[in-house]
Enzyme design. Sequence first.
Site, PDB file in Angstrom:
ATOM      1  CE  LYS A 202      -4.128  -2.305   1.571  1.00 20.57           C
ATOM      2  NZ  LYS A 202      -5.048  -2.683   2.631  1.00 20.57           N
ATOM      3  NE  ARG A 241      -6.470  -8.935   1.109  1.00 18.20           N
ATOM      4  CZ  ARG A 241      -6.096  -8.244   0.048  1.00 18.20           C
ATOM      5  NH1 ARG A 241      -5.092  -7.398   0.115  1.00 18.20           N
ATOM      6  NH2 ARG A 241      -6.741  -8.382  -1.104  1.00 18.20           N
TER       7      ARG A 241
HETATM    8  N1  HH2 Z   1      -6.905  -4.669   1.155  1.00 19.38           N
HETATM    9  C1  HH2 Z   1      -7.244  -4.762  -0.147  1.00 19.38           C
HETATM   10  C2  HH2 Z   1      -8.284  -5.636  -0.537  1.00 19.38           C
HETATM   11  N2  HH2 Z   1      -8.935  -6.390   0.368  1.00 19.38           N
HETATM   12  N3  HH2 Z   1      -9.237  -7.105   2.603  1.00 19.38           N
HETATM   13  C3  HH2 Z   1      -8.922  -7.007   3.894  1.00 19.38           C
HETATM   14  N4  HH2 Z   1      -9.557  -7.759   4.810  1.00 19.38           N
HETATM   15  N5  HH2 Z   1      -7.924  -6.181   4.332  1.00 19.38           N
HETATM   16  C4  HH2 Z   1      -7.231  -5.380   3.472  1.00 19.38           C
HETATM   17  O1  HH2 Z   1      -6.346  -4.614   3.940  1.00 19.38           O
HETATM   18  C5  HH2 Z   1      -7.556  -5.441   2.089  1.00 19.38           C
HETATM   19  C6  HH2 Z   1      -8.593  -6.319   1.678  1.00 19.38           C
HETATM   20  C7  HH2 Z   1      -6.533  -3.948  -1.175  1.00 19.38           C
HETATM   21  O2  HH2 Z   1      -5.429  -4.616  -1.700  1.00 19.38           O
HETATM   22  P1  HH2 Z   1      -5.385  -5.372  -3.129  1.00 19.38           P
HETATM   23  O3  HH2 Z   1      -6.296  -6.547  -3.128  1.00 19.38           O
HETATM   24  O4  HH2 Z   1      -3.985  -5.693  -3.461  1.00 19.38           O
HETATM   25  O5  HH2 Z   1      -5.831  -4.269  -4.157  1.00 19.38           O
HETATM   26  P2  HH2 Z   1      -7.160  -4.032  -4.981  1.00 19.38           P
HETATM   27  O6  HH2 Z   1      -8.262  -3.733  -4.014  1.00 19.38           O
HETATM   28  O7  HH2 Z   1      -6.798  -2.864  -5.869  1.00 19.38           O
HETATM   29  O8  HH2 Z   1      -7.449  -5.291  -5.749  1.00 19.38           O
END
Ligand code: HH2
Length: 267
Positions: A202, A241
């Site tokens: 992030k 995660r």
């Molecule tokens: N962060 C993202 C997505 N889902 N779920 C939980 N429980 N906690 C988090 O911090 C979290 C999440 C964002 O990351 P990413 O999946 O890499 O990105 P994107 O939402 O752009 O797919």
Amino acid sequence: MGVVNATPDSFSDGGEHFAAPDAVAHGRRLIAEGADLLDVGGESTRPGAAPVPVEEELRRVLPVVRALAPLAPVSIDTRHAEVAAAALDAGAAIVNDVSAFADPAMAALVARRGVECVLMHMRGEPATMQDDPRYGDVVAEVSAFLESRAKAAEAAGVRHEKILVDPGLGFGKSFEHNVDLLRALPRLARLGWPLLVGSSRKSFVGRLLDDGTGLPGPRQRLEGDLALALHAATSGAAVVRVHDVAPTVRALRVMDRITGRMPLWTR
Ligand code: HH2
């Protein structure tokens, strides 16, 4: 928890694993690298992201869940009960909801199926959440939110031990808010439910790494991610995660050997 983004527009991996066969191959790789569970998502929740129609989300995630669920526990990263229900039918074992059950059908679904869930704090909607977020006391407000959502889920029939909570780093938070929450992880880990922490790649990790030579992009943040995964684990988080599973597992293994959670020698 290894991240499998079946999306064309995730901030962290920019659509690299969008097509189902690529997402499945990526998930298999993360299992081989030591992931204990996989988080499959079909809707990017990055700042500014537009919502995805439910039919499209289903089309993206179902083949991936179906292929990976026999290999490892899969959580479905969705805000929509319809998607969660279909993913559970396809073999998912956990519902990861970044809106902490904003969809009123979600709590009843999770209760009825007896599965685990992650309730995450988010301020506003992904499309607008980073527009000048403000809090009086971010740690107190996020804690109170998580406590009230977890208690509401229990009142709707979800068993206490099936719930994890997550402060939602980067979701409607400034750099300072994220740092305050990172410092408060030991407190958040004592709220009464196991804690999940998602800081991987992030933008605040880029700022924490800043040495004046220019901010590193999402894929240049590994050292920061490892430091924060260790910080989360030593603060009492039950799940981290992450996108980069292999180095995280290796770093956690070293820590576990020092703290005595793992033998010093394995044969
Ligand atoms: N962060 C993202 C997505 N889902 N779920 C939980 N429980 N906690 C988090 O911090 C979290 C999440 C964002 O990351 P990413 O999946 O890499 O990105 P994107 O939402 O752009 O797919």
